[in-house]
Write a protein that holds these residues in place. Structure first.
Motif, PDB file in Angstrom:
ATOM      1  N   ARG A  24     109.608  65.596 -64.432  1.00 32.99           N
ATOM      2  CA  ARG A  24     110.258  66.095 -63.052  1.00 32.99           C
ATOM      3  C   ARG A  24     109.923  67.595 -62.966  1.00 32.99           C
ATOM      4  NH1 ARG A  24     116.806  65.383 -62.593  1.00 32.99           N
ATOM      5  NH2 ARG A  24     117.046  66.935 -60.738  1.00 32.99           N
TER       6      ARG A  24
ATOM      7  N   GLY B 243     104.006  70.830 -58.042  1.00 28.99           N
ATOM      8  CA  GLY B 243     103.080  70.443 -57.058  1.00 28.99           C
ATOM      9  C   GLY B 243     103.293  70.164 -55.729  1.00 28.99           C
TER      10      GLY B 243
ATOM     11  N   GLN C 199     104.711  71.386 -52.068  1.00 33.37           N
ATOM     12  CA  GLN C 199     104.058  72.421 -51.083  1.00 33.37           C
ATOM     13  C   GLN C 199     105.098  73.451 -50.882  1.00 33.37           C
ATOM     14  OE1 GLN C 199     101.844  73.951 -49.220  1.00 33.37           O
ATOM     15  NE2 GLN C 199     100.921  72.362 -48.376  1.00 33.37           N
ATOM     16  N   VAL C 200     104.624  74.650 -50.550  1.00 31.86           N
ATOM     17  CA  VAL C 200     105.195  76.014 -50.464  1.00 31.86           C
ATOM     18  C   VAL C 200     105.915  76.065 -49.025  1.00 31.86           C
ATOM     19  CG1 VAL C 200     104.892  78.314 -49.830  1.00 31.86           C
ATOM     20  CG2 VAL C 200     103.727  77.371 -51.837  1.00 31.86           C
ATOM     21  N   ILE C 201     107.310  76.512 -49.210  1.00 33.07           N
ATOM     22  CA  ILE C 201     108.028  76.817 -47.842  1.00 33.07           C
ATOM     23  C   ILE C 201     108.024  78.337 -48.034  1.00 33.07           C
ATOM     24  CG2 ILE C 201     109.266  74.538 -47.384  1.00 33.07           C
ATOM     25  CD1 ILE C 201     111.725  76.043 -48.733  1.00 33.07           C
TER      26      ILE C 201
ATOM     27  N   ARG D 295     114.386  75.377 -61.219  1.00 30.56           N
ATOM     28  CA  ARG D 295     115.638  74.426 -60.628  1.00 30.56           C
ATOM     29  C   ARG D 295     115.644  73.280 -61.219  1.00 30.56           C
ATOM     30  NH1 ARG D 295     117.514  70.069 -58.053  1.00 30.56           N
ATOM     31  NH2 ARG D 295     119.285  70.348 -56.517  1.00 30.56           N
ATOM     32  N   GLU D 296     114.410  72.558 -61.310  1.00 29.93           N
ATOM     33  CA  GLU D 296     114.651  71.292 -61.942  1.00 29.93           C
ATOM     34  C   GLU D 296     114.783  71.273 -63.297  1.00 29.93           C
ATOM     35  OE1 GLU D 296     114.874  69.552 -59.070  1.00 29.93           O
ATOM     36  OE2 GLU D 296     113.757  67.874 -59.912  1.00 29.93           O
TER      37      GLU D 296
ATOM     38  N   ALA E 256     118.277  71.746 -63.723  1.00 28.98           N
ATOM     39  CA  ALA E 256     119.217  70.254 -63.301  1.00 28.98           C
ATOM     40  C   ALA E 256     118.986  69.460 -64.417  1.00 28.98           C
ATOM     41  CB  ALA E 256     118.352  69.784 -62.137  1.00 28.98           C
TER      42      ALA E 256
ATOM     43  N   LEU F  83     123.193  70.936 -58.665  1.00 33.27           N
ATOM     44  CA  LEU F  83     122.000  70.617 -59.280  1.00 33.27           C
ATOM     45  C   LEU F  83     122.016  69.044 -59.553  1.00 33.27           C
ATOM     46  CD1 LEU F  83     121.431  73.166 -62.065  1.00 33.27           C
ATOM     47  CD2 LEU F  83     120.152  72.874 -59.991  1.00 33.27           C
TER      48      LEU F  83
ATOM     49  N   LYS G 276     121.719  66.906 -57.092  1.00 31.46           N
ATOM     50  CA  LYS G 276     121.061  66.444 -55.710  1.00 31.46           C
ATOM     51  C   LYS G 276     119.745  66.504 -56.126  1.00 31.46           C
ATOM     52  CE  LYS G 276     123.117  68.672 -53.024  1.00 31.46           C
ATOM     53  NZ  LYS G 276     123.787  69.445 -51.774  1.00 31.46           N
ATOM     54  N   PRO G 277     118.747  65.543 -55.716  1.00 30.93           N
ATOM     55  CA  PRO G 277     117.308  65.619 -55.897  1.00 30.93           C
ATOM     56  C   PRO G 277     116.991  66.953 -55.105  1.00 30.93           C
ATOM     57  CG  PRO G 277     117.642  63.835 -54.779  1.00 30.93           C
ATOM     58  CD  PRO G 277     119.214  64.137 -54.969  1.00 30.93           C
ATOM     59  N   LEU G 278     115.783  67.374 -55.732  1.00 36.49           N
ATOM     60  CA  LEU G 278     114.974  68.565 -54.966  1.00 36.49           C
ATOM     61  C   LEU G 278     114.369  67.959 -53.687  1.00 36.49           C
ATOM     62  CD1 LEU G 278     114.141  71.518 -54.892  1.00 36.49           C
ATOM     63  CD2 LEU G 278     112.101  70.834 -56.212  1.00 36.49           C
TER      64      LEU G 278
ATOM     65  N   ILE H   6     112.191  69.303 -50.264  1.00 34.12           N
ATOM     66  CA  ILE H   6     111.367  70.311 -49.752  1.00 34.12           C
ATOM     67  C   ILE H   6     110.899  69.773 -48.465  1.00 34.12           C
ATOM     68  CG2 ILE H   6     109.407  71.782 -49.979  1.00 34.12           C
ATOM     69  CD1 ILE H   6     111.386  72.184 -52.251  1.00 34.12           C
ATOM     70  N   PRO H   7     111.349  70.458 -47.409  1.00 32.01           N
ATOM     71  CA  PRO H   7     110.801  70.232 -46.011  1.00 32.01           C
ATOM     72  C   PRO H   7     109.559  70.413 -45.880  1.00 32.01           C
ATOM     73  CG  PRO H   7     111.924  72.462 -45.967  1.00 32.01           C
ATOM     74  CD  PRO H   7     111.991  71.898 -47.429  1.00 32.01           C
TER      75      PRO H   7
ATOM     76  N   ARG I 144     106.659  72.147 -43.902  1.00 30.47           N
ATOM     77  CA  ARG I 144     106.732  73.381 -42.850  1.00 30.47           C
ATOM     78  C   ARG I 144     105.069  73.595 -42.751  1.00 30.47           C
ATOM     79  NH1 ARG I 144     112.140  75.439 -43.650  1.00 30.47           N
ATOM     80  NH2 ARG I 144     113.009  74.081 -42.653  1.00 30.47           N
TER      81      ARG I 144
ATOM     82  N   LEU J 228     103.377  76.893 -42.240  1.00 34.09           N
ATOM     83  CA  LEU J 228     103.810  78.340 -42.337  1.00 34.09           C
ATOM     84  C   LEU J 228     102.714  79.320 -41.500  1.00 34.09           C
ATOM     85  CD1 LEU J 228     104.421  78.417 -46.079  1.00 34.09           C
ATOM     86  CD2 LEU J 228     106.187  77.925 -44.123  1.00 34.09           C
TER      87      LEU J 228
ATOM     88  N   ASN K 248     100.446  77.932 -46.357  1.00 33.81           N
ATOM     89  CA  ASN K 248     100.627  76.653 -47.017  1.00 33.81           C
ATOM     90  C   ASN K 248      99.439  76.607 -47.984  1.00 33.81           C
ATOM     91  OD1 ASN K 248     101.386  75.718 -43.987  1.00 33.81           O
ATOM     92  ND2 ASN K 248     102.559  74.576 -45.489  1.00 33.81           N
ATOM     93  N   LEU K 249      99.836  75.717 -49.251  1.00 33.48           N
ATOM     94  CA  LEU K 249      98.545  75.470 -50.103  1.00 33.48           C
ATOM     95  C   LEU K 249      97.391  74.597 -49.611  1.00 33.48           C
ATOM     96  CD1 LEU K 249     100.878  75.469 -53.102  1.00 33.48           C
ATOM     97  CD2 LEU K 249     100.224  77.447 -51.950  1.00 33.48           C
TER      98      LEU K 249
ATOM     99  N   LEU L 196      97.201  73.037 -54.592  1.00 31.61           N
ATOM    100  CA  LEU L 196      98.429  72.230 -54.789  1.00 31.61           C
ATOM    101  C   LEU L 196      98.378  71.223 -56.034  1.00 31.61           C
ATOM    102  CD1 LEU L 196     101.037  71.894 -52.982  1.00 31.61           C
ATOM    103  CD2 LEU L 196      99.969  69.914 -52.021  1.00 31.61           C
TER     104      LEU L 196
END
Ligand SMILES: Cc1ncc(COP(=O)(O)O)c(C=O)c1O
Ligand SMILES: Cc1ncc(COP(=O)(O)O)c(C=O)c1O
Lengths: 386, 386
Positions: free
Chosen positions: A58, A64, A66-68, A295-296, A299, B36, B38-40, B42-43, B45, B47, B54-55, B60
């Motif tokens: 996990r 892997g 994407q970046v925000i 974070r993961e 968790a 913690l 909740k699953p992660l 990531i929106p 976006r 950038l 962005n990667l 990535l």
């Protein structure tokens, strides 16, 4: 040359004439490196050395993504969750709790840069490489560094620490909970109280022990605690965990000089990590994907529960130690109560070179175990995290 | 309490009695955080702010690979490839070239910590936030800092720099090639020579410009150059690029004091990055997966070729500037020759609040553009990297 200049200027329009001039009067003298044409290929290794450890699936997946932006609200949310995760694994309610954008050494520097001012008396428990490193950094900062040195395998008793406190009147004491170079587990009960009686703050390195051995930052009176991401947490190296008690915070906020480092200035970091009441201001770009992974990993340990994680490490240690001793090998740390569950040190058997042994295991099984580090170099073989 | 202690001792065997005592006399007072569970998530976006970007897909993917040891030979190979990649994008043959385990600010600190000693005269070109940051760090180190301050949008001419050099006799000059807070491209032709005539070293920040604008470290006489991973290179934040000329190296290796930082001590880092002839010694744990990604980003730009990358950024800039001006918007940087292709600054149109504009674009299109930074705050809107 002139032709290239003219051509470039036409293509660019007059506005980029300076740029064109730069290109016309210089050449690419360094070619694209051949080695970068090959695809990246990473071997599959079981990492059983003193760190880094393999990533949990996990955690791997999070790395892997994407970046925000480092200042997007979703990122602040992740940072808040990391803070809470650190508070849990450290067992602290300290508001001044955050992740550092660097490795374990970087967290150690963050602690020392902010807590020590030139001339401050700094007492360091040395029983392997980490105390040496803390002393080195303390000296760079201009602190008056006093080392209490034990041979690798030793630890610091309450009585010895009290002598050091009485003699040197330090503002800060450094101890390593898990001395990964020798495999020693430093007891921590009573050290915080003792330090406070001498008006000294207690700084503890738990890089190699956090998550595997009980630690209760608040109840044990630890003023500053740091740890790494890449050990028991099974996250990639590149971030580290750090927390300050109110006493430690007070020392930082009343210092007379600015810390030498801006990157590690806790007042800036506290703001960016939402530890004060001010709107967050840009400080530096945090390692976004590293924070996803961290974070993961927090968790995962929150799901498992600290006590279960401690039990698991204790049982694995008992099993491993039993099997090693069954093979006739001698454990480097003599007192069983002082053996670190994350890192087992085995005395190099007479007649063997440690390098032959670790190389054999790597070459035949793709498993990493390593030799000693610093003062234990050549004396012990380290086998540890998974 | 006593029962728990007894039970734990039995389970552990006598060896872990200390550990059991610790657990019996403390409790978990901080619960696993709800957040913690909740699953992660990531929106997605786009950038288009001043960074991070962005990667790229290949970058990535590299970030999601399993960790190997920081001292495995495959890792040394990757580090060597990164070094060569940096030499290519910097256009330098400097052996003392490496990646720093931290963000752009960390590379700046690495440069200043190693080059400056307390009392050294340090000349800083300030035309936005980055010069301010360099000056701040210089002051923390105890250098005598002299700032040449320009309004945001301005740059430093050769003549102005020469006056500063003559007046302050600095050992080091700081310039920012791409001032991302104002969108200015600082010309660099002739500055290196000029500095060397005054026995001064030239330090350049190319965090926001590298890969988009021509730079030729060796031919332009730049002594120290650093850049970030998270801008044109499209790698995650957390590593940065740094190189020193022989002149700069010489200043470092003949300094009288140790740098304040161990984490950023170039002599240690040079050894770990294979820049000297000594066997590599453990220094700190490098951000393994961050280095995988950095390697891939350098491979991508090596494949594309620098000149093609510069052309692409120049053409994109020309198109974007044309369209913005076609909409009646005013570009913040007046002289077209001084506009940075990576970051376009648009003067905030009268009657608008910049925050409303950037929020609108984020809320409706999930696209990041940002307001100014430091001295340009509230005056310009930044739109940049992709
Ligand atoms: C106990 C201890 N402290 C500090 C460190 C330093 O951490 P890093 O290598 O991440 O800088 C380590 C790394 O192995 C460690 O085991
Ligand atoms: C020109 C310039 N220099 C330095 C930095 C600082 O880099 P970081 O945020 O990675 O510390 C930035 C970041 O935006 C930049 O644009």
């Amino acid at each position: 040359m002139l032709r290239a200049l003219a051509m470039a200027s036409v293509a660019l329009g007059p506005q980029a004439a300076g740029w064109a001039r730069t290109m016309a009067s210089h050449q690419l003298l360094v070619a694209p490196p051949e080695a970068l044409r090959k695809p990246l290929s990473i071997p599959n290794r079981l990492l059983l050395g003193p760190g880094p450890a393999n990533l949990a699936p996990r955690v791997l997946a999070a790395g892997g993504l994407q970046v925000i932006g480092h200042m997007h609200k979703e990122m602040y949310q992740i940072m808040d969750e990391i803070k809470q995760g650190i508070q849990y694994v450290f067992q602290t309610r300290n508001p001044l709790t955050l992740a550092i954008s660097g490795s374990g050494h970087c967290a150690l520097e963050a602690a020392l840069f902010n807590l020590l001012e030139p001339g401050d008396s700094f007492l360091v428990g040395v029983n392997g490489i980490w105390g040496q490193r803390a002393a080195d950094i303390g000296e760079r900062i201009g602190a008056r560094v006093h080392m209490m040195v034990k041979d690798p395998g030793g630890h610091h008793t309450l009585r010895e620490v009290e002598e050091g406190l009485a003699q040197h009147k330090p503002v800060l004491l450094f101890l390593t909970q898990g001395e990964s170079s020798s495999g020693v587990l430093q007891p921590l009960n009573g050290y915080g109280e003792l330090c406070h009686r001498y008006k000294c703050l207690l700084l503890v390195d738990s890089v190699a022990s956090l998550g595997a051995v009980p630690i209760y930052m608040d109840q044990q009176g630890i003023d500053v605690l740091y740890s790494g991401s890449q050990k028991v947490l099974n996250a990639p190296p590149g971030t580290s965990l750090l927390s300050f008690s109110d006493k430690a915070k007070n020392k930082i906020y009343t210092r007379k000089t600015k810390p030498f480092s801006f990157y590690l200035d806790i007042k800036w970091l506290a703001n960016f990590w939402g530890c004060d009441d001010q709107p967050r201001m840009y400080h530096h770009t945090t390692p976004i994907t590293g924070l996803y992974s961290l974070r993961e990993s927090l968790a995962l340990i929150a799901e498992q529960g600290l006590e279960d994680s401690w039990r698991q490490h204790r049982e694995t240690m008992a099993y491993l130690h039993g099997r090693l001793q069954g093979l006739g090998l001698r454990l480097f740390v003599k007192d069983p109560a002082l053996r670190l569950p994350t890192i087992t040190t085995v005395a190099v058997p007479a007649g063997y070179n440690w390098r032959d042994i670790t190389n054999y295991v790597m070459d035949h099984f793709d498993i990493e175990i390593t030799g000693g580090l610093g003062p234990s170099m050549g004396k012990a073989i380290l086998s540890g995290l998974d």
